[in-house]
Design a protein around this motif. Structure first.
Motif, PDB file in Angstrom:
ATOM      1  N   LYS A   1       0.819  -1.209   0.000  1.00 40.65           N
ATOM      2  CA  LYS A   1       0.000   0.000   0.000  1.00 40.65           C
ATOM      3  C   LYS A   1       0.853   1.259   0.000  1.00 40.65           C
ATOM      4  O   LYS A   1       0.512   2.254  -0.617  1.00 40.65           O
ATOM      5  N   ARG A   2       1.967   1.223   0.737  1.00 39.49           N
ATOM      6  CA  ARG A   2       2.826   2.393   0.816  1.00 39.49           C
ATOM      7  C   ARG A   2       4.275   1.980   0.579  1.00 39.49           C
ATOM      8  O   ARG A   2       4.709   0.949   1.072  1.00 39.49           O
ATOM      9  N   PRO A   3       5.028   2.802  -0.139  1.00 45.78           N
ATOM     10  CA  PRO A   3       6.443   2.475  -0.318  1.00 45.78           C
ATOM     11  C   PRO A   3       7.225   2.722   0.973  1.00 45.78           C
ATOM     12  O   PRO A   3       6.867   3.598   1.770  1.00 45.78           O
ATOM     13  N   GLN A   4       8.257   1.951   1.166  1.00 49.19           N
ATOM     14  CA  GLN A   4       9.109   2.091   2.335  1.00 49.19           C
ATOM     15  C   GLN A   4      10.433   2.710   1.914  1.00 49.19           C
ATOM     16  O   GLN A   4      11.121   2.195   1.034  1.00 49.19           O
ATOM     17  N   SER A   5      10.792   3.819   2.524  1.00 47.50           N
ATOM     18  CA  SER A   5      12.022   4.511   2.189  1.00 47.50           C
ATOM     19  C   SER A   5      13.196   3.841   2.897  1.00 47.50           C
ATOM     20  O   SER A   5      13.152   3.615   4.109  1.00 47.50           O
TER      21      SER A   5
END
Length: 481
Positions: A36-40
């Motif tokens: 769902k969300r990219p991880q930096s």
């Protein structure tokens, strides 16, 4: 986390080759994210991420897009306003994009000659006008040449901000030559700057010649230059009175006539390439452009320049309101024209031979100036005949054999799918000039036209004129069929 796969091959025989385009763009895989969300992830200790001008420019474009969307409240009009400045069209709703295509106004969304010319021309007039207000400068220095340099600088800035697409590169190259002619006291309203612009792009991006953007852009401009070169020098005399003056009504009528002639010439010149690449023709494109083009020239783009000028001071909201209002009016025109009956005509795929003949005939017609140019009509006519007589395939099978399409006696396509294949089906129908697929018969049923297609649990028998074709799902069906 993402799912990646090799770039897909063409969905139709002779169709758009995304693999080829991806190769020249340096793209090795395509796919979609599953998280769902990219991880930096931070770089390892002692290492820093390298600076890239491409990444930096893309970040600037994204920031400008977000500021425009926030300052104008979002929505379709705000997304188009941002796209006209940065070239990022991802925020435009699908229904609005479809309306723009169906009404023949999609070219206004592509940052090309019209947008660049307005931007550079407005800066040219503004700088020259301001310098003319200072007599010591205006009387001693070549302010016209200074204004030309400022106009070209604004065109370069717009090129970088918009993502440097092929139409934008062509426009900046041509405008650069025109403004250089102003600096050198020369006139270059001819095919020469167009030829130099084409050479400039093909030296840098030779693969661009096979793309629709290059073909549509240069076809339209070449036709316009040839058409206005062919007009008699005194063609505008009807818009002036006996004393040489012209009323506002006559000037407005002449402007509308110029818009109509320009739109008609561009539509005729680009129709073969649009039919070849997109299999669609906007029937009322001329009507829509009569309203939308003056609106874009005289209202939307001048306010777009004001938005860029005020953005460093955080005052872009003052200019965004009028700009978004004009964009919303353009959307309303597109939706209205797209809703008219038969606004879009689906066209079967054009053979490559036909497009080559039409292109060669058009080039001959555009380049020469005497009556010998009319010989170019012969290959154009032959190309049109080839297009009309072209025959679409009777059978289409996907690479994994999970999707099959058959030509019905009525001319439509019946499609069978073992799951998925929505994109391929859409491309097949588009190439065949069809809007919807015909239903596939149930087991034991015979379709219209004397049982041209019958199916059972093991497969189907397809009977086009003069042939019997077995489409089997299991090897046991081969002996039976």
């Amino acid at each position: 986390r993402a799912v990646l796969s090799p770039p897909p091959p063409p969905a139709t025989p002779g169709g758009y080759d995304f693999q080829r385009q991806a190769y020249f763009q340096g793209v090795g895989a395509v796919g979609f994210a599953v998280a769902k969300r990219p991880q930096s992830i931070d770089p390892p200790a002692g290492r820093t991420a390298g600076w890239s001008p491409v990444v930096w420019l893309d970040g600037v474009r994204t920031k400008v897009t977000h500021r425009i969307m926030e300052a104008s409240g979002g929505g379709a009009a705000s997304a188009i306003a941002a796209a006209l400045l940065t070239g990022q069209q991802g925020g435009i709703p699908d229904d609005v994009l479809q309306a723009m295509r169906d009404s023949g106004l999609a070219h206004l969304l592509a940052i090309s000659g019209q947008n660049i010319s307005i931007m550079a021309g407005f800066v040219f007039l503004l700088v020259r006008g301001l310098l003319a207000l200072i007599p010591p400068v205006a009387l001693r220095y070549p302010i016209k040449k200074w204004a030309a340099a400022a106009g070209f600088a604004s065109a370069l800035f717009y090129l970088l901000l918009s993502g440097a697409g092929v139409p934008t590169q062509r426009s900046v190259a041509m405008i650069g030559l025109v403004l250089l002619a102003v600096i050198l006291d020369r006139s270059v309203i001819s095919m020469r700057p167009l030829a130099w612009a084409a050479l400039f792009i093909l030296v840098i991006l030779p693969e661009a010649m096979m793309g629709p953007s290059f073909q549509l852009s240069f076809a339209a401009v070449a036709a316009l230059v040839a058409a206005y070169e062919a007009l008699p020098r005194g063609y505008g005399a009807w818009a002036r009175g006996p004393d040489g003056s012209a009323s506002w009504a006559l000037r407005a009528g002449r402007h509308l006539l110029a818009v109509a002639v320009t739109s008609l010439v561009a539509i005729v010149a680009t129709t073969p390439f649009a039919a070849y690449h997109f299999n669609r023709f906007s029937l009322y494109g001329l009507v829509a452009n009569m309203v939308a083009v003056p609106l874009t020239d005289l209202w939307i783009m001048p306010w777009a320049l004001a938005v860029l000028a005020l953005m460093p001071f955080g005052l872009e909201g003052w200019a965004l309101g009028p700009m978004v209002w004009g964009v919303q009016l353009m959307i309303d025109v597109a939706r209205e024209v797209a809703s008219w009956p038969s606004a879009v005509i689906a066209m079967p795929a054009m053979p490559t031979t036909a497009l080559v003949l039409i292109t060669l005939g058009g080039l001959w017609l555009f380049i020469w100036r005497r009556r010998v140019r009319l010989l170019g009509l012969a290959p154009i006519a032959v190309g049109v005949v080839f297009s009309v007589l072209a025959r679409s395939p009777d059978i289409l099978v996907s690479g994994d054999a999970r999707l099959v399409a058959l030509r019905a006696p009525s001319g439509g396509l019946a499609v069978w799918s073992a799951g998925g294949g929505k994109f391929e089906t859409e491309r097949w129908l588009l190439q065949a000039g069809e809007e919807e697929a015909l239903p596939w018969p149930a087991r034991g049923d015979a379709t219209e036209g004397g049982g041209w297609l019958t199916c059972d649990a093991l497969g189907c028998l397809y009977r086009p004129p003069g042939h019997v074709v077995a489409l089997v799902r299991q090897a046991d069906a081969l002996a039976e069929d």
